[in-house]
Design a protein around this motif. Structure first.
Motif, PDB file in Angstrom:
ATOM      1  N   GLU A  39       0.823  -1.196   0.000  1.00 23.30           N
ATOM      2  CA  GLU A  39       0.000   0.000   0.000  1.00 23.30           C
ATOM      3  C   GLU A  39       0.864   1.255   0.000  1.00 23.30           C
ATOM      4  OE1 GLU A  39      -2.008  -3.057   2.711  1.00 23.30           O
ATOM      5  OE2 GLU A  39      -0.019  -2.233   2.431  1.00 23.30           O
ATOM      6  N   GLU A  40       0.258   2.341  -0.433  1.00 23.51           N
ATOM      7  CA  GLU A  40       0.959   3.612  -0.399  1.00 23.51           C
ATOM      8  C   GLU A  40       0.128   4.623   0.376  1.00 23.51           C
ATOM      9  OE1 GLU A  40       2.614   5.200  -3.942  1.00 23.51           O
ATOM     10  OE2 GLU A  40       2.947   3.241  -4.851  1.00 23.51           O
ATOM     11  N   GLY A  41       0.761   5.674   0.814  1.00 20.27           N
ATOM     12  CA  GLY A  41       0.050   6.766   1.460  1.00 20.27           C
ATOM     13  C   GLY A  41       0.438   6.929   2.907  1.00 20.27           C
ATOM     14  N   LEU A  42       0.619   8.178   3.311  1.00 22.86           N
ATOM     15  CA  LEU A  42       0.992   8.489   4.680  1.00 22.86           C
ATOM     16  C   LEU A  42      -0.015   7.908   5.656  1.00 22.86           C
ATOM     17  CD1 LEU A  42       2.858  10.077   6.596  1.00 22.86           C
ATOM     18  CD2 LEU A  42       1.381  12.049   6.259  1.00 22.86           C
ATOM     19  N   PHE A  43       0.487   7.160   6.631  1.00 23.84           N
ATOM     20  CA  PHE A  43      -0.306   6.565   7.707  1.00 23.84           C
ATOM     21  C   PHE A  43      -1.261   5.487   7.193  1.00 23.84           C
ATOM     22  CE2 PHE A  43      -3.269   6.846  11.430  1.00 23.84           C
ATOM     23  CZ  PHE A  43      -2.329   6.611  12.411  1.00 23.84           C
ATOM     24  N   MET A  44      -1.143   5.106   5.918  1.00 21.44           N
ATOM     25  CA  MET A  44      -2.111   4.177   5.335  1.00 21.44           C
ATOM     26  C   MET A  44      -1.436   2.917   4.797  1.00 21.44           C
ATOM     27  SD  MET A  44      -5.014   5.569   5.883  1.00 21.44           S
ATOM     28  CE  MET A  44      -6.080   4.596   4.827  1.00 21.44           C
ATOM     29  N   SER A  45      -0.245   2.564   5.315  1.00 24.65           N
ATOM     30  CA  SER A  45       0.458   1.396   4.822  1.00 24.65           C
ATOM     31  C   SER A  45       0.996   0.574   5.989  1.00 24.65           C
ATOM     32  CB  SER A  45       1.625   1.827   3.923  1.00 24.65           C
ATOM     33  OG  SER A  45       2.412   0.713   3.565  1.00 24.65           O
ATOM     34  N   ASP A  46       1.030  -0.747   5.815  1.00 22.45           N
ATOM     35  CA  ASP A  46       1.757  -1.574   6.768  1.00 22.45           C
ATOM     36  C   ASP A  46       3.239  -1.238   6.657  1.00 22.45           C
ATOM     37  OD1 ASP A  46      -0.593  -2.831   7.443  1.00 22.45           O
ATOM     38  OD2 ASP A  46      -0.256  -4.564   6.156  1.00 22.45           O
ATOM     39  N   ARG A  47       3.867  -1.027   7.798  1.00 20.21           N
ATOM     40  CA  ARG A  47       5.280  -0.635   7.800  1.00 20.21           C
ATOM     41  C   ARG A  47       6.011  -1.353   8.929  1.00 20.21           C
ATOM     42  NH1 ARG A  47       4.464   5.582   8.669  1.00 20.21           N
ATOM     43  NH2 ARG A  47       2.521   4.787   9.553  1.00 20.21           N
ATOM     44  N   THR A  48       7.303  -1.557   8.735  1.00 20.79           N
ATOM     45  CA  THR A  48       8.162  -2.110   9.784  1.00 20.79           C
ATOM     46  C   THR A  48       9.327  -1.156  10.004  1.00 20.79           C
ATOM     47  OG1 THR A  48       7.602  -4.396   9.198  1.00 20.79           O
ATOM     48  CG2 THR A  48       9.599  -4.045  10.491  1.00 20.79           C
TER      49      THR A  48
ATOM     50  N   THR B 268      -2.810  -0.341  14.913  1.00 24.16           N
ATOM     51  CA  THR B 268      -2.074  -1.019  15.971  1.00 24.16           C
ATOM     52  C   THR B 268      -0.604  -1.035  15.618  1.00 24.16           C
ATOM     53  OG1 THR B 268      -3.943  -2.445  16.530  1.00 24.16           O
ATOM     54  CG2 THR B 268      -1.766  -3.209  17.198  1.00 24.16           C
ATOM     55  N   TYR B 269       0.247  -0.712  16.580  1.00 19.84           N
ATOM     56  CA  TYR B 269       1.666  -0.942  16.346  1.00 19.84           C
ATOM     57  C   TYR B 269       2.218  -1.822  17.445  1.00 19.84           C
ATOM     58  CZ  TYR B 269       2.951   3.072  19.438  1.00 19.84           C
ATOM     59  OH  TYR B 269       3.123   3.949  20.477  1.00 19.84           O
ATOM     60  N   THR B 270       3.051  -2.772  17.021  1.00 19.87           N
ATOM     61  CA  THR B 270       3.580  -3.809  17.896  1.00 19.87           C
ATOM     62  C   THR B 270       5.074  -3.612  18.075  1.00 19.87           C
ATOM     63  OG1 THR B 270       1.906  -5.360  17.127  1.00 19.87           O
ATOM     64  CG2 THR B 270       3.827  -6.289  18.228  1.00 19.87           C
ATOM     65  N   VAL B 271       5.519  -3.555  19.317  1.00 22.33           N
ATOM     66  CA  VAL B 271       6.951  -3.458  19.595  1.00 22.33           C
ATOM     67  C   VAL B 271       7.463  -4.845  19.955  1.00 22.33           C
ATOM     68  CG1 VAL B 271       6.977  -1.037  20.262  1.00 22.33           C
ATOM     69  CG2 VAL B 271       6.440  -2.725  21.981  1.00 22.33           C
TER      70      VAL B 271
ATOM     71  N   GLN C 138      21.219   3.595  23.087  1.00 25.22           N
ATOM     72  CA  GLN C 138      21.053   2.856  21.842  1.00 25.22           C
ATOM     73  C   GLN C 138      19.692   2.175  21.802  1.00 25.22           C
ATOM     74  OE1 GLN C 138      24.027  -0.122  20.885  1.00 25.22           O
ATOM     75  NE2 GLN C 138      23.433  -0.111  18.730  1.00 25.22           N
ATOM     76  N   ILE C 139      19.053   2.258  20.621  1.00 25.48           N
ATOM     77  CA  ILE C 139      17.740   1.651  20.410  1.00 25.48           C
ATOM     78  C   ILE C 139      17.880   0.501  19.424  1.00 25.48           C
ATOM     79  CG2 ILE C 139      15.354   2.037  19.727  1.00 25.48           C
ATOM     80  CD1 ILE C 139      16.211   3.761  22.097  1.00 25.48           C
ATOM     81  N   THR C 140      17.339  -0.662  19.801  1.00 21.38           N
ATOM     82  CA  THR C 140      17.311  -1.811  18.904  1.00 21.38           C
ATOM     83  C   THR C 140      15.903  -2.418  18.961  1.00 21.38           C
ATOM     84  OG1 THR C 140      18.171  -3.221  20.685  1.00 21.38           O
ATOM     85  CG2 THR C 140      19.772  -2.346  19.122  1.00 21.38           C
ATOM     86  N   GLY C 141      15.693  -3.412  18.103  1.00 23.82           N
ATOM     87  CA  GLY C 141      14.381  -4.061  18.071  1.00 23.82           C
ATOM     88  C   GLY C 141      13.588  -3.666  16.848  1.00 23.82           C
ATOM     89  N   GLU C 142      12.275  -3.810  16.932  1.00 20.80           N
ATOM     90  CA  GLU C 142      11.415  -3.623  15.755  1.00 20.80           C
ATOM     91  C   GLU C 142      10.052  -3.097  16.178  1.00 20.80           C
ATOM     92  OE1 GLU C 142      11.415  -6.586  12.267  1.00 20.80           O
ATOM     93  OE2 GLU C 142       9.620  -7.121  13.409  1.00 20.80           O
ATOM     94  N   ILE C 143       9.491  -2.229  15.334  1.00 21.92           N
ATOM     95  CA  ILE C 143       8.128  -1.741  15.514  1.00 21.92           C
ATOM     96  C   ILE C 143       7.361  -2.026  14.230  1.00 21.92           C
ATOM     97  CG2 ILE C 143       6.655   0.238  16.036  1.00 21.92           C
ATOM     98  CD1 ILE C 143       9.104   1.624  17.250  1.00 21.92           C
TER      99      ILE C 143
END
Length: 288
Positions: A123-132, A165-168, A144-149
């Motif tokens: 998908e495309e579009g600000l705030f409208m796509s699945d992202r990692t 929903t965002y998953t850390v 230091q920050i590591t991991g995934e959102i």
């Protein structure tokens, strides 16, 4: 016969009184233990709570930075002086690189260095796509920050607001002393103000969800939001915390006793304070 019944009644009464006294004594001991937490125990509890708030603030920032960088990449706007990072859009691999270089103070008043890597679905579009969101040698204020959102595609809720929903996952803060604080879990983020406004300071979100993790001292903890937490990015212009109201309960075990602590963020004003109730003590903490 009557004497025998009277003796039984007296024994039963004494037994019941003994049980009642034991219950009140146990409750009193528990209250005394809470009231008499030594300074080392209280310091450990405050440290755990401070780090949980810090980790949440940083992860909120990074989700918002991904929104901001996407807008800049898609509009061609890129001014390192004002935003402190360079964006590179790899359209073939659908990857956005947010590069803070060797360090600068930029959005939300924090010093950052290294890279945030955002990978997009179809998908495309600000705030409208699945992202990692992932990180490459990335530091915030020398942490230091590591991991995934993982950020799910936004949908309209019954109130007509965008919500996702965002998953850390194994999101970790590693401090200069090499101690690490880790969080895992889900956040439900509802956009309640500023949708469509390209100024990040206009954005306000309502956050719900459950997190868990491990403290720098190896203590397992969990938390649940009791009253929705409001995240107001307008507070960043004044260098204040983004969380302005709402409350959460944090649970963990200390000295083989389960602890439950209440964290309250305030009444909606932009400041750096939040309140923690530890036993019969109320502690005011300065955040960042």
């Amino acid at each position: 016969m009557k004497n025998l019944e009277a003796m039984k009644l007296r024994k039963l009464t004494i037994l019941l009184l003994g049980i009642i006294v034991s219950i009140f004594t146990l409750q009193g001991c528990m209250q005394d233990e809470e009231a008499n937490l030594d300074s080392a125990d209280q310091a450990q509890e405050v440290e755990l709570i401070e780090n949980s708030v810090l980790a949440e603030n940083y992860s909120d920032d990074e989700v918002a930075l991904a929104d901001m960088a996407e807008f800049q990449a898609r509009t061609g706007y890129n001014n390192r002086t004002s935003v402190c990072f360079m964006t590179t859009w790899d359209s073939d691999n659908r990857i956005l690189i947010i590069d803070f270089g060797n360090g600068c103070v930029g959005p939300y008043g924090k010093e950052r260095k290294g890279k945030i890597i955002v990978s997009y679905a179809d998908e495309e579009g600000l705030f409208m796509s699945d992202r990692t969101i992932a990180f490459d040698n990335y530091f915030v204020n020398n942490v230091q920050i590591t991991g995934e959102i993982v950020i799910e595609r936004a949908v309209r809720n019954e109130d007509g607001n965008l919500q996702n929903t965002y998953t850390v996952t194994d999101y970790a803060l590693t401090f200069s002393n090499e101690e690490t604080f880790t969080i895992n879990g889900n956040r439900i983020r509802e956009w309640i103000e500023g949708e469509g406004d390209n100024n990040p300071a206009a954005h306000k979100f309502e956050i719900n969800g459950v997190l868990s993790g491990v403290s720098t001292r190896g203590v397992n903890w969990s938390q649940t939001i009791l009253e929705p937490i409001i995240v107001d990015f307008g507070c960043s212009t004044e260098g204040n915390m983004l969380r302005t109201s709402g409350s959460k309960e944090i649970k963990y075990s200390l000295r083989n006793r389960e602890r439950s602590r209440l964290v309250e963020y305030g009444d909606g004003n932009c400041d750096n304070e939040y309140i923690v109730t530890i036993g019969n003590r109320v502690v005011t903490i300065q955040g960042e």
